[in-house]
Motif scaffolding. Structure first.
Motif, short mmCIF file in Angstrom:
data_model
loop_
_atom_site.label_atom_id
_atom_site.label_comp_id
_atom_site.label_asym_id
_atom_site.label_seq_id
_atom_site.Cartn_x
_atom_site.Cartn_y
_atom_site.Cartn_z
N ASP A 115 0.83 -1.22 0.00
CA ASP A 115 0.00 0.00 0.00
C ASP A 115 0.86 1.26 0.00
O ASP A 115 0.60 2.21 0.75
CB ASP A 115 -0.95 0.00 1.20
CG ASP A 115 -2.25 0.73 0.89
OD1 ASP A 115 -2.36 1.30 -0.22
OD2 ASP A 115 -3.16 0.73 1.74
N TYR A 118 -0.12 5.34 -3.55
CA TYR A 118 -1.38 6.02 -3.26
C TYR A 118 -1.32 7.53 -3.54
O TYR A 118 -2.32 8.21 -3.40
CB TYR A 118 -1.81 5.80 -1.80
CG TYR A 118 -0.80 6.22 -0.77
CD1 TYR A 118 -0.74 7.54 -0.35
CD2 TYR A 118 0.08 5.31 -0.23
CE1 TYR A 118 0.19 7.95 0.60
CE2 TYR A 118 1.02 5.70 0.73
CZ TYR A 118 1.06 7.02 1.13
OH TYR A 118 1.99 7.41 2.06
N SER A 119 -0.17 8.02 -3.93
CA SER A 119 -0.05 9.44 -4.24
C SER A 119 0.75 9.63 -5.52
O SER A 119 1.90 9.19 -5.59
CB SER A 119 0.63 10.18 -3.09
OG SER A 119 0.96 11.51 -3.48
N LYS A 120 0.16 10.27 -6.50
CA LYS A 120 0.85 10.45 -7.78
C LYS A 120 2.13 11.27 -7.64
O LYS A 120 3.03 11.16 -8.45
CB LYS A 120 -0.08 11.12 -8.79
CG LYS A 120 -0.52 12.54 -8.41
CD LYS A 120 -1.45 13.11 -9.47
CE LYS A 120 -1.88 14.53 -9.11
NZ LYS A 120 -2.80 15.09 -10.14
N PHE A 121 2.20 12.06 -6.58
CA PHE A 121 3.40 12.87 -6.38
C PHE A 121 4.60 12.03 -5.93
O PHE A 121 5.73 12.47 -6.01
CB PHE A 121 3.11 13.95 -5.33
CG PHE A 121 1.97 14.86 -5.71
CD1 PHE A 121 2.12 15.79 -6.73
CD2 PHE A 121 0.75 14.75 -5.07
CE1 PHE A 121 1.06 16.63 -7.09
CE2 PHE A 121 -0.31 15.57 -5.43
CZ PHE A 121 -0.16 16.51 -6.45
N ASN A 122 4.32 10.81 -5.49
CA ASN A 122 5.39 9.92 -5.05
C ASN A 122 5.81 8.89 -6.10
O ASN A 122 6.77 8.15 -5.87
CB ASN A 122 4.96 9.16 -3.78
CG ASN A 122 4.94 10.06 -2.56
OD1 ASN A 122 5.70 11.02 -2.47
ND2 ASN A 122 4.07 9.75 -1.61
N PHE A 123 5.09 8.82 -7.21
CA PHE A 123 5.38 7.78 -8.19
C PHE A 123 6.82 7.88 -8.71
O PHE A 123 7.55 6.88 -8.75
CB PHE A 123 4.42 7.86 -9.37
CG PHE A 123 2.99 7.51 -9.03
CD1 PHE A 123 2.66 6.95 -7.80
CD2 PHE A 123 1.96 7.75 -9.93
CE1 PHE A 123 1.35 6.63 -7.47
CE2 PHE A 123 0.65 7.44 -9.62
CZ PHE A 123 0.35 6.89 -8.39
N ARG A 147 -7.16 3.01 -5.75
CA ARG A 147 -8.23 3.82 -5.18
C ARG A 147 -8.83 4.80 -6.18
O ARG A 147 -9.94 5.28 -5.97
CB ARG A 147 -7.70 4.60 -3.97
CG ARG A 147 -7.27 3.71 -2.80
CD ARG A 147 -6.77 4.56 -1.64
NE ARG A 147 -6.53 3.76 -0.45
CZ ARG A 147 -5.41 3.10 -0.21
NH1 ARG A 147 -4.40 3.17 -1.08
NH2 ARG A 147 -5.26 2.39 0.89
N SER A 148 -8.09 5.12 -7.22
CA SER A 148 -8.62 6.07 -8.20
C SER A 148 -7.97 5.82 -9.56
O SER A 148 -6.96 5.11 -9.67
CB SER A 148 -8.34 7.51 -7.75
OG SER A 148 -6.95 7.79 -7.84
N ALA A 150 -6.25 7.77 -11.20
CA ALA A 150 -4.90 8.35 -11.21
C ALA A 150 -3.85 7.32 -10.83
O ALA A 150 -2.69 7.42 -11.25
CB ALA A 150 -4.83 9.55 -10.28
N ASP A 151 -4.25 6.31 -10.03
CA ASP A 151 -3.28 5.30 -9.62
C ASP A 151 -2.74 4.50 -10.80
O ASP A 151 -1.63 3.96 -10.73
CB ASP A 151 -3.91 4.35 -8.60
CG ASP A 151 -4.19 5.03 -7.26
OD1 ASP A 151 -3.61 6.11 -7.03
OD2 ASP A 151 -4.99 4.50 -6.48
#
Length: 202
Positions: A115, A118-123, A147-148, A150-151
């Protein structure tokens, strides 16, 4: 396993961590001694459940990583499960930070994460960290809850340099799986050797 919400979202065991642990216990996928002599790093360890599970399976070295605020909790769980161990450690890792990565002394044979997508800024920093910690044949295993929409950008970025596949549901524990959760097995794309008979080669 000690949990502590005060340290942040990583202070609790999430469903993805449980699904990951049960998958790692699958003898068809990971026979006895599979983890022996392997160096393992867990990204975004939180409570450290996945890394500690692999440590119990005989890994040569396991490093649980997270931000500094999570290290005391990780150390408590190491001490509770592997008192006095020199093979299981907690270490700070801010994804993409060169000094933190170097301090881990890569490469690792196995990289785990539950998990953490969960944040596109961390990809981008996550992918850079995976690359920096791995060698040509490293195995990356991620438990992901999408979750979305964007993931899915993560997978579009992932496929540039990595091959991956979703673990079939039949290989997951019947009591520890969900339609929202999936496990992905990921490896670096291997560059094929140049054909010495290729007319373009000199």
């Amino acid at each position: 396993l000690v949990q502590d919400w005060q340290v942040g979202i990583g202070g609790s065991v999430w469903d993805s961590g449980l699904v990951m642990c049960k998958y790692l216990e699958n003898q068809e996928e990971f026979p006895d001694h599979f983890f022996k002599d392997k160096r393992v790093v867990e990204l975004g360890s939180g409570c450290g459940i996945s890394g500690l599970a692999v440590a119990s399976m005989g890994a040569r070295e396991v490093i649980l990583t997270d931000t500094a605020s999570h290290l005391p909790l990780l150390q408590r769980n190491i001490d509770a499960n592997f008192p006095g161990s020199e093979t299981v450690k907690a270490q700070e890792l801010f994804w993409g930070k060169t000094e933190d990565i170097a301090a881990l002394h890569p490469p690792f044979d196995i990289i785990l994460g539950s998990d953490i997508v969960y944040s596109k800024f961390n990809f981008e920093p996550l992918l850079a960290t995976m690359a920096a910690l791995s060698h040509e044949h490293s195995l990356v295993i991620l438990a992901i809850e999408v979750r979305s929409e964007a993931d899915f950008d993560f997978f579009r970025q992932l496929e540039v340099e990595w091959d991956f596949h979703k673990v079939p549901d039949r290989k997951l524990d019947n009591q520890f799986k969900s339609d929202e959760l999936a496990i992905f097995v990921i490896r670096r794309k291997l560059l094929l050797p140049a054909n010495i008979n290729d007319n373009n080669n000199i």
